[in-house]
Scaffold this active site. Structure first.
Site, PDB file in Angstrom:
ATOM      1  NE  ARG A 122      -3.937  -2.211   1.960  1.00 42.52           N
ATOM      2  CZ  ARG A 122      -4.530  -3.133   2.667  1.00 42.52           C
ATOM      3  NH1 ARG A 122      -4.032  -3.149   4.078  1.00 42.52           N
ATOM      4  NH2 ARG A 122      -5.341  -4.145   2.241  1.00 42.52           N
ATOM      5  CG  PHE A 176      -3.820  -2.505  -8.011  1.00 42.50           C
ATOM      6  CD1 PHE A 176      -4.058  -4.083  -8.307  1.00 42.50           C
ATOM      7  CD2 PHE A 176      -3.130  -1.847  -8.744  1.00 42.50           C
ATOM      8  CE1 PHE A 176      -3.451  -4.191  -9.556  1.00 42.50           C
ATOM      9  CE2 PHE A 176      -2.557  -2.318  -9.927  1.00 42.50           C
ATOM     10  CZ  PHE A 176      -2.605  -3.352 -10.188  1.00 42.50           C
ATOM     11  CD  GLU A 177      -0.906  -3.771  -3.362  1.00 44.80           C
ATOM     12  OE1 GLU A 177      -0.994  -4.594  -2.426  1.00 44.80           O
ATOM     13  OE2 GLU A 177       0.099  -3.822  -4.082  1.00 44.80           O
ATOM     14  N   GLY A 178      -6.457  -4.283  -1.931  1.00 43.17           N
ATOM     15  CA  GLY A 178      -7.715  -4.017  -1.049  1.00 43.17           C
ATOM     16  C   GLY A 178      -8.229  -2.697  -1.519  1.00 43.17           C
TER      17      GLY A 178
END
Length: 599
Positions: A269, A407-409
């Site tokens: 993140r 992306f990334e959660g």
């Protein structure tokens, strides 16, 4: 070749920015880059300009042999192994360095995605959780770019609910293999990766991670996805059909896969945030270049007020984005500097230090991905009709940026993480949030108090940060008073509290950086960052007040609602800055330079 971040000196608790005042010397900023940071930033910049950009068209048309060659060149330059220990072929440098490289690599999102998946989520699970044998076997080749890494977590049926995966792993009768079955979706680098970190449930119950080589029997890769953006990256499903994985390729402990998944995503993140800043810088430069040569009504459009306003807003957001990213990784480096690398539990200490800043990493991810969406959107607007045409750079940047909010959660999940993590730490006593809320409630109910006079640079700006913190605490207090622990089920309220938290952290990061520059260069030398800070504070306070109003209206009614709205108005009261004049000053400087600048 390890390097350490010079400042700040003392460790700061994650999330504590809501409750404690910070001083400029407490934070790390781009102005604090060491000579080593600058040199590796220059190396990454030259690699992007000389190696990546000339190959964009080939990569966009999925010539992944080019991508592999570039990963090997990046490995030779040390750009992929900065977080890998020297013992396994890496450079073992700090998180600031990792962010600097991500920032500069992001000139072209297609390859940045490839590199990010390989050097981050493709390698770090082994760095932090691998056995000595696994590290020696894979890390040197990954760092050198000889083999390519990938990370297989998502599934079509679970998405953000990763722990609810359907992929299964069963121990073979002879005890030598785990047999994996299932399908993973949207796997970056899948079309040409050699090694995958794959998550599956042992016996359908215990969420675990495995290192799967593409040559293992029963492993196959599906067709390339045809995507809206980041077309230069490979995205495919992977299929596990009685895939035989040696037992020694279990990564970490059985049933502890969530520890791997979530800690690796924290690192991903902040890097994504750094990439958003780097990509935004490129878009702004393109927008300025076009605005300076495009004429309408007998003058260049860079002279029009509404175009200049857009350019000033974009530059301001890049300043704040840098401030957020490097403040956070600076704190992370201080915490990591306290890890005893020779200790048996060094990996656990490292992960604990990273997890400490889970809230800040989620803030960077949400803020950065929404920032770049604004920047690329306004770039298209400045290009106007040409912004919609493929041969101009605005179109691809617009498409490429959209994935960052997924992306990334997803940003929705990350908003819930921000508020949920803060409340969890508050309830466990790790963060004195509840006493701070009670103290504020007592203060506001006792009536208006005399405003505290602040000494030093930017007193009004610092007051605004303090007001934003009070607004966030006030709204959080009202919500927790009504719902108690059941607030976890009130996603809209959790999201609004997250928005206040995000803006407060961004506001304070901008102000502290501006203070630091004033201290170093004087007020005249810091005129541009101060102007950017004031512009950002103005728009951020509006967001904080709006989110607070949303929460109060949801948790109170009648006389209580009127009383709380009166308190809210008192906490949100301030004299506005002349943002039209400030934006003109910012636009003038960046248009003159043709790019984002603080000079």
């Amino acid at each position: 070749m390890a390097t350490t971040t010079a400042v700040p000196k003392s460790r700061i608790s994650g999330g504590s920015f809501l409750l404690e005042s910070r001083q400029p010397e407490d934070i790390f900023t781009p102005e604090d880059f060491s000579e080593q940071h600058q040199l590796i930033g220059q190396t990454a910049e030259e690699f992007a300009v000389n190696e990546i950009l000339p190959n964009v068209e080939k990569i966009e048309h999925k010539d992944f042999s080019v991508s592999r060659d570039l990963l090997k060149k990046a490995g030779e330059l040390g750009l992929s192994g900065v977080e890998i220990p020297e013992a396994y072929g890496g450079l073992e440098m700090d998180k600031v360095t990792a962010a600097v490289i991500a920032d500069h690599i992001a000139k072209y999102a297609g390859f940045a995605t490839t590199w990010g998946a390989h050097s981050g989520i493709g390698m770090l699970p082994i760095v932090y959780f691998g056995t000595e044998e696994q590290k020696n076997k894979y890390l040197p080749r990954l760092a050198a770019g000889e083999i390519v890494g990938a990370y297989a977590l998502s599934e079509a049926s679970s998405g953000s609910d990763a722990l609810n995966c359907r992929a299964r792993a069963e121990l073979s009768a002879d005890g030598k293999h785990y047999v994996l079955n299932g399908e993973k979706m949207w796997i970056t680098n899948a079309g040409f990766a050699d090694l995958f970190t794959v998550f599956a449930k042992v016996n359908g119950e215990k969420f675990s991670a495995f290192l799967v080589e593409k040559t293992f029997s029963g492993f196959s890769v599906g067709a390339e996805e045809h995507k809206m953006g980041i077309r230069g990256s490979s995205t495919c499903p992977i299929i596990l059909n009685d895939c035989k994985v040696p037992v020694e390729n279990l990564l970490g402990e059985i049933g502890k896969g969530h520890v791997i998944a979530f800690n690796i995503l924290n690192v991903g993140r902040f890097k994504l945030g750094a990439m958003c800043v780097g990509g935004g810088r490129v878009s702004l430069e393109n927008a300025i270049g076009y605005a300076k040569q495009r004429k309408a009504f007998n003058k260049v459009i860079a002279d029009f007020g509404l175009v200049r306003e857009k350019i000033a807003n974009m530059a301001t957001l890049l300043y704040v984005g840098e401030s957020l990213v490097y403040r956070t990784v600076g704190m992370m480096d201080v915490a990591l500097g306290e890890v005893d690398k020779s200790a048996a539990d060094a990996a656990r200490q490292t992960l604990k230090a990273i997890e400490e800043y889970a809230v800040e990493c989620s803030i960077i991810k949400v803020w950065g991905s929404e920032m770049i969406d604004y920047v690329v959107d306004e770039t298209v607007q400045i290009y106007a009709g040409y912004g919609f045409v493929e041969e101009y750079p605005a179109e691809r940047a617009y498409r490429d940026a959209r994935i960052n909010r997924i992306f990334e959660g997803t940003n929705e999940i990350n908003r819930l993480i921000i508020t949920g993590f803060l409340l969890k730490r508050a309830l466990s006593g790790q963060l004195p949030l509840m006493p701070a809320i009670k103290k504020l409630m007592d203060e506001v109910l006792s009536g208006p108090s005399m405003a505290e006079e602040l000494e030093g640079a930017l007193p009004e700006e610092r007051k605004l940060v303090a007001q934003a913190k009070k607004l966030g605490l006030f709204a959080s207090g009202a919500a927790t008073q009504k719902y108690m622990q059941a607030i976890q089920d009130q996603q809209e309220i959790m999201g609004a509290i997250a928005d206040m938290t995000i803006e407060t952290y961004a506001m304070e990061s901008a102000v502290l950086r501006a203070q630091k520059i004033v201290d170093a260069k004087g007020e005249s030398g810091a005129a541009l960052p101060v102007a950017m800070t004031r512009v950002y504070l103005s728009q951020a306070m509006e967001k904080v007040e709006s989110a607070a109003r949303k929460v109060i209206a949801a948790v109170a009614d009648g006389d209580m609602l009127r009383t709380q709205l009166a308190i809210l108005r008192r906490l949100a009261k301030y004299e506005p800055f002349n943002t039209i004049e400030l934006r003109q000053q910012i636009a003038q400087k960046v248009i003159e330079r043709g790019k984002y600048t603080l000079a």
